[in-house]
Design a protein around this motif. Structure first.
Motif, PDB file in Angstrom:
ATOM      1  N   MET A 201      -6.604  26.284   0.130  1.00  0.00           N
ATOM      2  CA  MET A 201      -7.116  26.869   1.365  1.00  0.00           C
ATOM      3  C   MET A 201      -8.650  26.943   1.388  1.00  0.00           C
ATOM      4  SD  MET A 201      -4.062  27.289   2.461  1.00  0.00           S
ATOM      5  CE  MET A 201      -4.200  28.195   3.998  1.00  0.00           C
ATOM      6  N   THR A 202      -9.189  26.934   2.580  1.00  0.00           N
ATOM      7  CA  THR A 202     -10.629  27.149   2.752  1.00  0.00           C
ATOM      8  C   THR A 202     -10.906  28.654   2.769  1.00  0.00           C
ATOM      9  OG1 THR A 202     -10.513  27.302   5.169  1.00  0.00           O
ATOM     10  CG2 THR A 202     -10.743  25.091   4.215  1.00  0.00           C
ATOM     11  N   ASP A 203     -12.183  29.014   2.715  1.00  0.00           N
ATOM     12  CA  ASP A 203     -12.565  30.420   2.793  1.00  0.00           C
ATOM     13  C   ASP A 203     -12.173  31.041   4.133  1.00  0.00           C
ATOM     14  OD1 ASP A 203     -13.655  30.193   0.285  1.00  0.00           O
ATOM     15  OD2 ASP A 203     -15.714  29.897   1.001  1.00  0.00           O
ATOM     16  N   THR A 204     -11.995  30.174   5.155  1.00  0.00           N
ATOM     17  CA  THR A 204     -11.655  30.674   6.490  1.00  0.00           C
ATOM     18  C   THR A 204     -10.154  30.833   6.692  1.00  0.00           C
ATOM     19  OG1 THR A 204     -11.688  28.414   7.375  1.00  0.00           O
ATOM     20  CG2 THR A 204     -13.738  29.672   7.516  1.00  0.00           C
ATOM     21  N   GLY A 205      -9.353  30.397   5.702  1.00  0.00           N
ATOM     22  CA  GLY A 205      -7.915  30.640   5.781  1.00  0.00           C
ATOM     23  C   GLY A 205      -7.078  29.512   6.341  1.00  0.00           C
ATOM     24  N   VAL A 206      -7.629  28.291   6.364  1.00  0.00           N
ATOM     25  CA  VAL A 206      -6.825  27.126   6.769  1.00  0.00           C
ATOM     26  C   VAL A 206      -6.724  26.174   5.577  1.00  0.00           C
ATOM     27  CG1 VAL A 206      -7.474  27.325   9.201  1.00  0.00           C
ATOM     28  CG2 VAL A 206      -8.829  25.855   7.677  1.00  0.00           C
ATOM     29  N   ASP A 207      -5.777  25.249   5.648  1.00  0.00           N
ATOM     30  CA  ASP A 207      -5.573  24.346   4.514  1.00  0.00           C
ATOM     31  C   ASP A 207      -6.637  23.250   4.478  1.00  0.00           C
ATOM     32  OD1 ASP A 207      -4.134  23.384   6.925  1.00  0.00           O
ATOM     33  OD2 ASP A 207      -3.529  21.696   5.659  1.00  0.00           O
ATOM     34  N   ALA A 208      -7.318  23.155   3.343  1.00  0.00           N
ATOM     35  CA  ALA A 208      -8.302  22.090   3.136  1.00  0.00           C
ATOM     36  C   ALA A 208      -7.586  20.814   2.724  1.00  0.00           C
ATOM     37  CB  ALA A 208      -9.308  22.490   2.071  1.00  0.00           C
ATOM     38  N   GLN A 209      -6.546  20.961   1.896  1.00  0.00           N
ATOM     39  CA  GLN A 209      -5.702  19.834   1.532  1.00  0.00           C
ATOM     40  C   GLN A 209      -4.322  20.355   1.155  1.00  0.00           C
ATOM     41  OE1 GLN A 209      -7.817  17.590  -1.374  1.00  0.00           O
ATOM     42  NE2 GLN A 209      -7.913  19.211  -2.885  1.00  0.00           N
ATOM     43  N   ASN A 210      -3.332  19.501   1.318  1.00  0.00           N
ATOM     44  CA  ASN A 210      -1.967  19.950   1.085  1.00  0.00           C
ATOM     45  C   ASN A 210      -1.112  18.814   0.557  1.00  0.00           C
ATOM     46  OD1 ASN A 210      -0.411  18.570   3.384  1.00  0.00           O
ATOM     47  ND2 ASN A 210      -2.056  19.598   4.502  1.00  0.00           N
ATOM     48  N   SER A 211      -0.007  19.183  -0.055  1.00  0.00           N
ATOM     49  CA  SER A 211       0.981  18.228  -0.534  1.00  0.00           C
ATOM     50  C   SER A 211       2.364  18.740  -0.154  1.00  0.00           C
ATOM     51  CB  SER A 211       0.879  18.056  -2.045  1.00  0.00           C
ATOM     52  OG  SER A 211       1.843  17.131  -2.506  1.00  0.00           O
ATOM     53  N   ILE A 212       3.174  17.860   0.437  1.00  0.00           N
ATOM     54  CA  ILE A 212       4.506  18.244   0.917  1.00  0.00           C
ATOM     55  C   ILE A 212       5.521  17.242   0.376  1.00  0.00           C
ATOM     56  CG2 ILE A 212       5.964  18.562   2.961  1.00  0.00           C
ATOM     57  CD1 ILE A 212       3.375  19.189   4.539  1.00  0.00           C
ATOM     58  N   THR A 213       6.583  17.741  -0.245  1.00  0.00           N
ATOM     59  CA  THR A 213       7.680  16.895  -0.691  1.00  0.00           C
ATOM     60  C   THR A 213       8.924  17.254   0.105  1.00  0.00           C
ATOM     61  OG1 THR A 213       6.791  16.700  -2.935  1.00  0.00           O
ATOM     62  CG2 THR A 213       9.125  16.213  -2.643  1.00  0.00           C
ATOM     63  N   LEU A 214       9.545  16.243   0.700  1.00  0.00           N
ATOM     64  CA  LEU A 214      10.742  16.422   1.511  1.00  0.00           C
ATOM     65  C   LEU A 214      11.918  15.708   0.856  1.00  0.00           C
ATOM     66  CD1 LEU A 214       9.135  15.620   4.996  1.00  0.00           C
ATOM     67  CD2 LEU A 214       9.503  17.881   4.000  1.00  0.00           C
ATOM     68  N   ILE A 215      13.072  16.381   0.782  1.00  0.00           N
ATOM     69  CA  ILE A 215      14.293  15.790   0.242  1.00  0.00           C
ATOM     70  C   ILE A 215      15.279  15.614   1.394  1.00  0.00           C
ATOM     71  CG2 ILE A 215      16.155  15.994  -1.453  1.00  0.00           C
ATOM     72  CD1 ILE A 215      13.382  15.860  -2.712  1.00  0.00           C
ATOM     73  N   TYR A 216      15.860  14.411   1.483  1.00  0.00           N
ATOM     74  CA  TYR A 216      16.791  14.061   2.556  1.00  0.00           C
ATOM     75  C   TYR A 216      18.186  13.794   1.977  1.00  0.00           C
ATOM     76  CZ  TYR A 216      12.356  13.035   4.948  1.00  0.00           C
ATOM     77  OH  TYR A 216      11.098  13.107   5.478  1.00  0.00           O
ATOM     78  N   PRO A 217      19.207  13.753   2.833  1.00  0.00           N
ATOM     79  CA  PRO A 217      20.550  13.412   2.372  1.00  0.00           C
ATOM     80  C   PRO A 217      20.556  12.073   1.623  1.00  0.00           C
ATOM     81  CG  PRO A 217      20.634  14.209   4.629  1.00  0.00           C
ATOM     82  CD  PRO A 217      19.187  14.061   4.291  1.00  0.00           C
ATOM     83  N   GLY A 218      21.404  11.978   0.631  1.00  0.00           N
ATOM     84  CA  GLY A 218      21.501  10.736  -0.131  1.00  0.00           C
ATOM     85  C   GLY A 218      20.447  10.600  -1.203  1.00  0.00           C
ATOM     86  N   GLY A 219      19.720  11.682  -1.475  1.00  0.00           N
ATOM     87  CA  GLY A 219      18.711  11.647  -2.529  1.00  0.00           C
ATOM     88  C   GLY A 219      17.418  10.965  -2.147  1.00  0.00           C
ATOM     89  N   LYS A 220      17.165  10.783  -0.851  1.00  0.00           N
ATOM     90  CA  LYS A 220      15.903  10.169  -0.422  1.00  0.00           C
ATOM     91  C   LYS A 220      14.791  11.219  -0.447  1.00  0.00           C
ATOM     92  CE  LYS A 220      18.248   6.629   2.230  1.00  0.00           C
ATOM     93  NZ  LYS A 220      18.405   5.909   3.504  1.00  0.00           N
ATOM     94  N   MET A 221      13.573  10.735  -0.674  1.00  0.00           N
ATOM     95  CA  MET A 221      12.453  11.653  -0.898  1.00  0.00           C
ATOM     96  C   MET A 221      11.164  11.109  -0.287  1.00  0.00           C
ATOM     97  SD  MET A 221      10.847  12.828  -4.595  1.00  0.00           S
ATOM     98  CE  MET A 221      12.216  13.893  -5.049  1.00  0.00           C
ATOM     99  N   ALA A 222      10.390  12.000   0.315  1.00  0.00           N
ATOM    100  CA  ALA A 222       9.068  11.648   0.845  1.00  0.00           C
ATOM    101  C   ALA A 222       8.030  12.576   0.245  1.00  0.00           C
ATOM    102  CB  ALA A 222       9.054  11.754   2.363  1.00  0.00           C
ATOM    103  N   ILE A 223       6.928  12.018  -0.218  1.00  0.00           N
ATOM    104  CA  ILE A 223       5.812  12.797  -0.776  1.00  0.00           C
ATOM    105  C   ILE A 223       4.589  12.540   0.099  1.00  0.00           C
ATOM    106  CG2 ILE A 223       4.388  13.263  -2.797  1.00  0.00           C
ATOM    107  CD1 ILE A 223       7.553  11.323  -3.326  1.00  0.00           C
ATOM    108  N   LEU A 224       4.108  13.586   0.734  1.00  0.00           N
ATOM    109  CA  LEU A 224       3.064  13.459   1.749  1.00  0.00           C
ATOM    110  C   LEU A 224       1.825  14.248   1.342  1.00  0.00           C
ATOM    111  CD1 LEU A 224       5.409  14.250   4.795  1.00  0.00           C
ATOM    112  CD2 LEU A 224       5.084  12.034   3.650  1.00  0.00           C
ATOM    113  N   ASN A 225       0.653  13.653   1.528  1.00  0.00           N
ATOM    114  CA  ASN A 225      -0.608  14.322   1.219  1.00  0.00           C
ATOM    115  C   ASN A 225      -1.570  14.183   2.382  1.00  0.00           C
ATOM    116  OD1 ASN A 225      -0.193  15.056  -1.693  1.00  0.00           O
ATOM    117  ND2 ASN A 225       0.081  12.849  -1.849  1.00  0.00           N
TER     118      ASN A 225
END
Length: 325
Positions: A201-225
C-alpha cells in the motif's frame, strides 16, 4: 444509422485519444463535447473540429442528437455521470474501471436495462479482432488444454495525483490491474473457486502494487500482477498441456506467439492495422444501438459485475476501502 454521433464527457488525455480515433472513422463522428468548464469544452471542440461544446455534462445529456456518450471522467465519477446520462435516455460507453465497486456497477446496469439504453464498458481489448484470433487459436487446441496463465501490467505512474487518492478510486488494481483481471476472465471465465491476494500500500491507503492468484474448476490457475511503481513487459502467457502462448501487451494485443512442446515457435499472429484500437468498441456500440441492445455481447453486464466483484474481493483481503463505500 448512417453515422454514429458521439458525445465526449470530459476533456482529458483519454478523451483526446477517442476524439482523434473517431475523427478517422467513416462510421462515426464526434458531434459534441462537455466539460464542467465551457472554456475547456470550446478549446477541445476547436482542436478536434467538434460541432457542439457544452459547459456542463447535463447540457450535453439533454441533446437528443447525441447517439452515444463516451464517459472519460475519473472512475470515481462514473456512477453519478452514468446515472445522469441514463435519466436523459443517452446510450453510454463508460471507461474502465466501470465503477468503484460491484454495488455501483449493478445499479448502473439495472438502470440501463430499465430505461432501455445501451451501457457498455470501454474495456477495449474485448472488442478487438485480435481477441477473436486468440480465442480461436486456443479453441483449436494449439497449446492443448490451457491450465495456467500469468498476466502483468505495470507502469511508472506512481506520481500521478489521482492514482494516489482514495477518494478518486486510486491504486493500481482499478487502473491497470483490471486489464490483467480481464485477460484471465477472457481465457478462463469468472467461476473462481478461490482467490489469494496481497498488496503493498501507499501512504495514502491505496495499492501501489498487488498480486492476485485465482483458482478455477479443474485445477486451472491464473497469477496476476499489477503495479504503478515499476515497468513490466505487459505480457499474458497461457500455459497448456501441449505448449504455451505468449500475448504481447494485454493492454492492446499486439502479437500471439505459439510455442510447441519443445519450446519452439510453432505459429505467430499479428494485430491487424488499427487507428488506435478504440475504434472497435465504438463500432460495437453502434451495432448494439442499431439492434436495440442494452449491452454489448463482447462485454456483457454479467461479466462486468463478476469482474467488479472479484476486484472487491481482492480489496477486501487487503483491507482497502474507498471513502464513498
Amino acid at each position: 444509422m448512417e453515422q454514429l454521433r458521439v458525445g465526449i464527457l470530459s476533456t482529458g488525455n483519454i478523451a483526446a485519444t477517442m476524439a482523434n480515433t473517431v475523427a478517422k472513422m467513416k462510421e462515426a463522428r464526434v458531434y459534441a463535447v462537455a466539460s464542467r468548464s465551457l472554456e475547456k469544452a470550446e478549446n477541445f471542440a476547436q482542436r478536434f473540429q467538434i460541432e457542439k461544446a457544452y459547459g456542463s455534462y447535463e447540457e450535453m445529456a439533454a441533446d437528443e442528437n447525441v447517439d452515444l456518450v463516451y464517459v472519460a471522467s475519473p472512475m470515481s465519477e462514473h456512477y453519478e455521470n452514468v446515472k445522469m446520462l441514463i435519466a436523459h435516455g443517452r446510450n453510454i460507453l463508460c471507461e474502465k474501471a466501470f465503477a468503484i465497486n460491484q454495488k455501483q456497477a449493478r445499479e448502473m446496469t439495472e438502470l440501463a436495462r430499465e430505461k432501455g439504453v445501451l451501457l457498455a464498458e470501454a474495456m477495449w481489448v474485448r472488442y478487438m479482432p485480435m481477441w477473436n484470433t486468440i480465442r480461436q487459436v486456443l479453441a483449436e487446441g494449439a497449446i492443448g488444454e490451457p491450465m495456467t496463465l500469468t498476466a502483468n501490467l505495470c507502469y511508472l505512474i506512481g506520481d500521478v495525483p489521482r492514482l494516489l487518492k482514495p477518494e478518486l478510486g486510486g491504486g493500481a488494481l482499478l487502473d491497470v490491474g483490471v486489464y490483467a483481471m480481464n485477460f484471465a476472465s477472457m481465457v478462463f471465465g469468472n467461476q473462481v473457486e478461490k482467490m489469494v491476494s496481497t498488496a503493498v500500500m501507499t501512504d495514502t491507503g491505496v495499492d501501489a502494487q498487488n498480486s492476485i492468484t485465482l483458482i478455477y474448476p479443474g485445477g486451472k490457475m491464473a497469477i496476476l500482477n499489477s503495479s504503478m511503481r515499476v515497468l513490466s513487459d505487459r505480457q499474458g502467457i497461457i500455459y497448456g498441456t501441449e505448449g504455451f502462448a505468449v500475448v504481447e501487451n494485454i493492454n492492446n494485443f499486439q502479437t500471439l506467439t505459439i510455442y510447441d512442446r519443445n519450446r519452439q515457435v510453432a505459429a505467430e499472429y499479428h494485430c491487424p492495422e488499427q487507428i488506435t484500437g478504440y475504434e472497435y468498441e465504438v463500432l460495437a456500440c453502434k451495432e448494439a444501438i442499431e439492434k436495440g441492445l442494452t449491452q454489448c455481447p463482447q462485454m456483457p453486464h454479467k461479466e462486468i459485475l463478476e469482474i467488479m466483484g472479484l476486484m472487491d474481493q481482492a480489496r477486501s483481503q487487503w483491507g482497502m476501502k474507498f471513502p464513498m463505500e
